[in-house]
Design a protein around this motif. Structure first.
Motif, short mmCIF file in Angstrom:
data_model
loop_
_atom_site.label_atom_id
_atom_site.label_comp_id
_atom_site.label_asym_id
_atom_site.label_seq_id
_atom_site.Cartn_x
_atom_site.Cartn_y
_atom_site.Cartn_z
N ASP A 68 0.86 -1.16 -0.19
CA ASP A 68 0.18 0.06 0.00
C ASP A 68 1.06 1.21 0.11
OD1 ASP A 68 -1.83 1.92 0.19
OD2 ASP A 68 -2.70 1.30 2.04
N ILE A 69 1.15 1.70 -1.10
CA ILE A 69 2.32 2.82 -1.27
C ILE A 69 1.56 4.18 -0.72
CG2 ILE A 69 3.51 1.95 -3.33
CD1 ILE A 69 1.89 4.24 -4.92
N PHE A 70 0.24 4.27 -0.50
CA PHE A 70 -0.36 5.30 0.13
C PHE A 70 0.34 5.49 1.43
CE2 PHE A 70 -3.45 4.73 -3.16
CZ PHE A 70 -3.06 5.84 -3.97
N GLU A 71 1.05 4.49 2.33
CA GLU A 71 1.47 4.62 3.42
C GLU A 71 2.56 5.32 3.38
OE1 GLU A 71 1.31 1.27 5.93
OE2 GLU A 71 -0.31 0.36 5.21
N LEU A 72 3.07 5.88 2.26
CA LEU A 72 4.19 6.65 2.18
C LEU A 72 3.86 7.98 2.65
CD1 LEU A 72 5.53 5.73 -1.40
CD2 LEU A 72 6.88 5.60 0.61
N TYR A 73 2.63 8.48 2.58
CA TYR A 73 2.00 9.75 2.96
C TYR A 73 1.22 9.68 4.08
CZ TYR A 73 4.04 9.76 -1.82
OH TYR A 73 4.72 9.61 -2.77
N ASP A 74 1.15 8.74 5.13
CA ASP A 74 0.38 8.83 6.34
C ASP A 74 1.14 9.36 7.22
OD1 ASP A 74 2.24 6.92 7.27
OD2 ASP A 74 0.54 4.92 7.12
N GLU A 75 0.59 9.16 8.56
CA GLU A 75 1.24 9.75 9.48
C GLU A 75 2.69 9.35 10.16
OE1 GLU A 75 -1.19 6.53 11.52
OE2 GLU A 75 -1.34 8.08 9.81
N LYS A 76 3.09 8.09 9.66
CA LYS A 76 4.34 7.53 9.99
C LYS A 76 5.23 7.55 8.65
CE LYS A 76 5.75 5.65 13.10
NZ LYS A 76 6.36 6.25 14.16
N GLY A 77 5.08 8.45 7.77
CA GLY A 77 5.84 8.82 6.51
C GLY A 77 6.30 10.38 6.84
N TYR A 78 7.61 10.31 6.59
CA TYR A 78 8.30 11.53 6.75
C TYR A 78 9.21 12.17 5.69
CZ TYR A 78 7.23 10.95 11.70
OH TYR A 78 6.41 10.48 12.93
N ALA A 79 9.32 13.42 5.51
CA ALA A 79 9.83 14.01 4.36
C ALA A 79 11.26 14.32 4.64
CB ALA A 79 9.46 15.34 4.16
N TYR A 80 12.37 13.79 3.89
CA TYR A 80 13.82 14.34 3.85
C TYR A 80 14.00 15.28 2.93
CZ TYR A 80 18.79 14.34 3.25
OH TYR A 80 20.18 14.90 2.88
#
Length: 232
Positions: free
Chosen positions: A190-202
């Motif tokens: 589920d690649i949308f998990e890239l952008y959930d609350e446990k996904g962070y921006a570098y």
């Protein structure tokens, strides 16, 4: 933690023919990403996903592994990078190899170095993240952008409150630059998990965020890489 680097490099390209192996300051483009992955020392394996024996030979010469070629199904224009990732993980599982994370490293981001990969993984561990995605500041605020009608009227193109503000007072926007994606293998479905609350921006330097798609992009990146190399 076992980490797998996946460098997607299918043969051909509509925008810039064979761009993944096009000589970039004398070296095949994909070699820069292989070198960055090797120098980062973050990976159990550095895999180049390609449908081409020619590309595979070049990848191996520069230190990557290619234990299998990409399927024809995932070698066309309609396959996504995440289709390629899932296929690679399945093929590795069939070989008895499993990983905890994958880092998707596009070869079209040759200015991303080993330090960006190291820092991306540092953030990943520090935040106990499911994913980390590289971003950079946009060149121009999207608040100054809009669509145009057929009559080319500029009516309401920019909101008055935005137009009257100095540029420095506008909020900073960021874009995904494509240079680095880190994600736990268990979350790849589920690649949308890239952008959930446990996904962070570098956040990467904008100058290192050039993503090569056209001849012009290639020229700009090549010239900038020469400047950076001369300063080292």
């Amino acid at each position: 933690m076992k980490n797998l680097a996946i460098i997607p490099a299918r043969s051909g390209s509509r925008g810039l023919h064979d761009k993944n192996i096009k000589l970039f300051n004398g070296t095949p483009l994909l070699a820069y990403t292989i070198a960055a992955a090797l120098e980062s020392k973050q990976f159990e394996e550095i895999f180049v996903s390609t449908d081409s024996e020619r590309y595979a030979k070049i990848a191996k010469e520069f230190g990557a592994t290619v234990p299998f070629l990409r399927s024809a199904q995932n070698a066309g224009d309609h396959a996504t990078s995440w289709d390629v990732v899932r296929e690679a993980l399945k093929n590795y599982a069939d070989l008895g190899k499993r990983f905890d994370t994958i880092a998707l490293l596009q070869p079209t981001s040759p200015l991303r170095g080993s330090n960006e990969i190291i820092e991306g993984y540092r953030l990943f561990k520090e935040k106990k993240a499911n994913s980390v995605v590289a971003v950079c500041e946009v060149d121009h605020s999207p608040l100054l952008c809009n669509v145009l009608g057929e009559d080319l009227s500029m009516e309401n193109f920019v909101h008055r409150d935005i137009y009257l503000k100095p540029r420095q007072q506008l909020p900073i926007y960021y874009r995904i630059n494509g240079a680095l994606y880190i994600i736990k293998v268990k979350n790849v479905c589920d690649i949308f998990e890239l952008y959930d609350e446990k996904g962070y921006a570098y956040v990467m330097d904008r100058k290192k965020s050039i993503d090569i798609d056209t001849e012009f992009d290639f020229m700009i990146a090549e010239k900038y890489q020469k400047v950076v190399s001369s300063e080292l």
